[in-house]
Design a protein around this motif. Structure first.
Motif: not given
Length: 247
Positions: A41, A46-47, A76, A127
């Motif tokens: 990333t 947590k994109p 990510r 994700h």
């Protein structure tokens, strides 16, 4: 899962969480060998955006590291690796690929694009925060970026194929919200400019949301101006994360 013999870097000022995996081996003798990939990333833990970048023949996933860091956006990154050793790196297709007729070439690109689609699904499952997916690639990587967007529009929102033959006809419509931008050197001796322009015009005529930008004096290669356009287009596209999460 088998480890990829590479260590993903710590990039920007945030921790770049790295992972290297492979998908299961081919189910039949005619299938492609398994693909390895690394992921990390940039810009956020947590994109909501995912970028899949595909290297050219004879290169490695590491080719993209220096370029994706210049995007300056939360993303990510997934960097698959071609399954076949070639020159100083890897390639995506058998050595006979260029001797195939158009139908066989297209079928081989479609097979590997299906493997890449499986990687996207695997990453999305791990994700679920990801809301927008872009794919890019150069040369054989560009052929695959286009095919992934063409055959799997439910997985890909944006594609930036470069130095690509744009193989394959649409089997279904791409949503008008999708974006495909082709980047092409005007002096490319492998992918003639007029061939690319005619192909894009044909795809536009059948409703594909596609455009092309060309670069004087550039062959089958990238240039500073091409990369500047690549960054600007992808940066904007990856930041457009207002759509609802994909299933």
């Amino acid at each position: 899962m088998k480890p990829l013999n590479a260590t993903a870097p710590i990039l920007l000022s945030l921790l770049a969480t790295a992972c290297a995996t492979s998908l299961p081996g081919p189910a039949s003798p005619g299938a492609s060998p398994p693909l390895f990939y690394k992921t990390y990333t940039l810009g956020a833990e947590k994109p909501e955006a995912l970028l899949v970048a595909l290297h050219y023949s004879g290169s490695t996933p590491d080719f993209w590291d220096e370029h994706v860091t210049t995007l300056d956006t939360a993303v990510r990154v997934v960097l698959p690796r071609g399954a076949r050793p070639h020159r100083a790196g890897f390639t995506w297709f058998p050595v006979e690929h260029e001797k195939r007729d158009s139908a066989r070439k297209t079928a081989e690109v479609e097979r590997v694009a299906t493997q890449l689609a499986d990687i996207v699904r695997e990453v999305r499952r791990a994700h679920p925060e990801i809301r927008r997916v872009a794919v890019t690639g150069f040369s054989y990587g560009g052929d695959l970026a286009w095919m992934l967007a063409l055959r799997h529009p439910e997985l890909v929102d944006v594609a930036v194929p470069m130095g690509t033959r744009l193989l394959g006809e649409p089997a279904r419509s791409l949503p008008p919200s999708h974006q495909v931008l082709v980047l092409q050197g005007e002096d490319d001796s492998i992918i003639p400019l007029q061939q690319t322009l005619a192909r894009v015009a044909h795809l536009k005529a059948v409703g594909v949301p596609i455009d092309v930008r060309t670069y004087p004096g550039v062959g089958h290669d990238v240039s500073p101006l091409l990369l500047e356009d690549w960054r600007g287009f992808l940066r904007q596209a990856l930041q457009e994360t207002g759509a609802a999460p994909r299933p």
